[in-house]
Design a protein around this motif. Structure first.
Motif, PDB file in Angstrom:
ATOM      1  N   LEU A  92      13.162  82.783  36.592  1.00 17.25           N
ATOM      2  CA  LEU A  92      13.963  81.922  35.720  1.00 17.25           C
ATOM      3  C   LEU A  92      15.093  81.243  36.509  1.00 17.25           C
ATOM      4  O   LEU A  92      15.413  80.077  36.264  1.00 17.25           O
TER       5      LEU A  92
ATOM      6  N   SER B 216      13.307  83.772  28.477  1.00 19.02           N
ATOM      7  CA  SER B 216      12.149  82.888  28.346  1.00 19.02           C
ATOM      8  C   SER B 216      12.356  81.877  27.234  1.00 19.02           C
ATOM      9  O   SER B 216      11.997  80.697  27.374  1.00 19.02           O
TER      10      SER B 216
ATOM     11  N   VAL C 161      15.027  79.264  28.729  1.00 18.22           N
ATOM     12  CA  VAL C 161      14.575  78.480  29.884  1.00 18.22           C
ATOM     13  C   VAL C 161      13.371  77.607  29.517  1.00 18.22           C
ATOM     14  O   VAL C 161      13.371  76.395  29.751  1.00 18.22           O
TER      15      VAL C 161
END
Length: 275
Positions: free
Chosen positions: A127, A195, A198
């Motif tokens: 990430l 998640s 991003v």
């Protein structure tokens, strides 16, 4: 009935769900990806009418802020409810443990190995690499506003999730299969919130910059990556189900705030020359 026998319904459902967790996940994933693609197509067909309506009527800032505030309050209340009940002495915490134990006992080894690979999509290093690379690319292409929003969204979540973990200090479920080793606190899931932020922001940037024909595939890909990464944490037994739900909720709320702020700022920038 589960209640009559002394077993709370939520725990009974977790017990029944555990052997079928993998097909249930695949069904939810297929449904969510398909619904996302269809919804994107419908919104694209409505785009011209929505754009004309926006040009003909000034934005209702007060109403938008009120709705956004209400959404944040509702999300915070739901998050607090999950946090309060996700303890070993509450029904939700006990159901979490039953589901984790059932998955550990029934999930095929091949599926476990697959999730141990897919879960790396939410690793901190991955990430961070996406975050730095996208920020540099946006600045290079002179999308300064998007770059600033991108960095604030990712940076804010990087502070928010550890803060929440240290606040609640929930222990992780036992995971001794050797495919994923995690320490630290469990609630909320950092892979899930990271998640969500991003790849959600990546989707927002894609919708701003890519041609319309790529919008539906981008939506479907983002949904697939976010859900798969989040659920991989449950299948690997490094997080309880409520950890993942809370991570998606906290990340999704922060993502919505960031996107709404970016959209409002971009709307003011576009309206300035006309004024």
């Amino acid at each position: 009935m589960p209640e009559a026998s002394g077993t709370p319904l939520l725990i009974a459902l977790a017990h029944a769900m555990a052997p079928h967790a993998l097909p249930a996940f695949l069904l939810v994933l297929l449904t969510a990806v398909t619904a996302g693609g269809l919804a994107c197509g419908w919104l694209q067909r409505r785009h011209a009418a929505l754009e004309a309506e926006t040009e003909a009527r000034p934005p209702r800032l007060v109403l938008s802020l009120a709705l956004g505030f209400a959404a944040v309050v509702a999300a915070a209340a739901l998050f607090a409810g999950i946090a309060e009940r996700a303890t070993p002495t509450h029904t939700l915490g006990r159901a979490d443990q039953v589901l984790a134990d059932g998955i550990a006992a029934t999930l095929p080894w091949a599926a476990l190995r697959a999730f141990s690979v897919l879960t790396h999509l939410g690793d901190r290093a991955v990430l961070i690499a996406i975050g730095v690379g996208m920020a540099a690319w946006l600045l290079w292409r002179r999308h300064t506003g998007l770059a600033l929003g991108w960095m604030l969204a990712l940076g804010g979540n990087a502070v928010l999730n550890p803060t929440l973990k240290n606040l609640f200090e929930r222990a992780r479920p036992v995971h001794d299969h050797g495919l994923a080793l995690e320490d630290g606190y469990s609630f909320p899931s950092g892979h899930s919130s990271g998640s969500m932020v991003v790849y959600g922001m990546l989707l927002y940037v894609a919708l701003q910059l890519l041609p319309p024909r790529w919008h539906a595939p981008a939506v479907m890909a983002a949904i697939a990556v976010i859900l798969t990464t989040a659920c991989s944490r449950i299948f690997l037994q490094v997080h309880f189900a409520s950890d993942v739900a809370a991570g998606l909720l906290s990340g999704g709320t922060w993502l919505a705030v960031c996107i709404a702020s970016l959209a409002w700022a971009q709307g003011r920038t576009r309206a300035r020359p006309a004024t």
